[in-house]
Design an enzyme around this catalytic site. Sequence first.
Site, PDB file in Angstrom:
ATOM      1  N   LYS A  45      53.665  42.710  41.373  1.00  0.00           N
ATOM      2  CA  LYS A  45      53.457  43.718  40.595  1.00  0.00           C
ATOM      3  C   LYS A  45      52.013  44.066  40.628  1.00  0.00           C
ATOM      4  O   LYS A  45      51.695  45.462  40.733  1.00  0.00           O
ATOM      5  CB  LYS A  45      54.020  43.290  39.115  1.00  0.00           C
ATOM      6  CG  LYS A  45      55.430  43.617  38.971  1.00  0.00           C
ATOM      7  CD  LYS A  45      55.653  43.339  37.310  1.00  0.00           C
ATOM      8  CE  LYS A  45      56.897  42.691  37.437  1.00  0.00           C
ATOM      9  NZ  LYS A  45      56.866  41.296  36.776  1.00  0.00           N
ATOM     10  N   SER A 132      48.478  31.046  46.192  1.00  0.00           N
ATOM     11  CA  SER A 132      47.676  32.076  46.051  1.00  0.00           C
ATOM     12  C   SER A 132      47.006  32.252  44.678  1.00  0.00           C
ATOM     13  O   SER A 132      45.952  32.763  44.527  1.00  0.00           O
ATOM     14  CB  SER A 132      48.213  33.225  46.690  1.00  0.00           C
ATOM     15  OG  SER A 132      48.822  33.267  48.146  1.00  0.00           O
TER      16      SER A 132
END
Length: 165
Positions: A45, A132
């Site tokens: 997103k 990440s």
Amino acid sequence: MRLREHVALCPGSFDPVTLGHLHVIERASNLFGRVIVSIGRDGLKDPLFSVAERQAMLEDSVADLDNVEVDTFSGLVAVHARHHGAHALVRGLRVVTDFDREFQMALMNRRLAPELETIFIMTDAEYAFLSSSMVKEVARLGGDVSDLVPRPVLERLREKFPPRT
Ligand code: ADP
């Protein structure tokens, strides 16, 4: 070995690629004849890096692996895998929390593309808790991530989050 004739697809967001991802990619490249690392264009997103930046960092990071290439995809990974004639999807597995989601995804991908086998490569203990999102959070707060990401990523992270004085 038969796998040497096969093509593997490693899909993911890679925002950004970490040493955990890279370790899985290297091990896949030792098993398969050709490995395609594919960045999902519509997975995240609110990514930190654009798809083009993520691709450039991945390409720099795998430059010494001659049977590995990098591309991007939109939509279903199963369709993209078919497009490349891939035989296997390779995913990395970390701590138990990955299992549930990966299991569901593998079963759904089997429904969508029964000819495609999902193969899991267990992470190295050193990278078991590396993600990440953790790297981005630590870098944003000024922490040292130099032993968690490849050099091209470190440079880009320093540009995004200049050292605090
Ligand atoms: P996704 O959004 O599809 O999970 P990621 O870029 O986060 O994309 O991860 C891509 C693949 O790499 C996934 O299979 C994920 O489990 C694996 N992976 C992520 N971090 C690590 C790590 N530290 N060690 C091994 N595999 C990892």
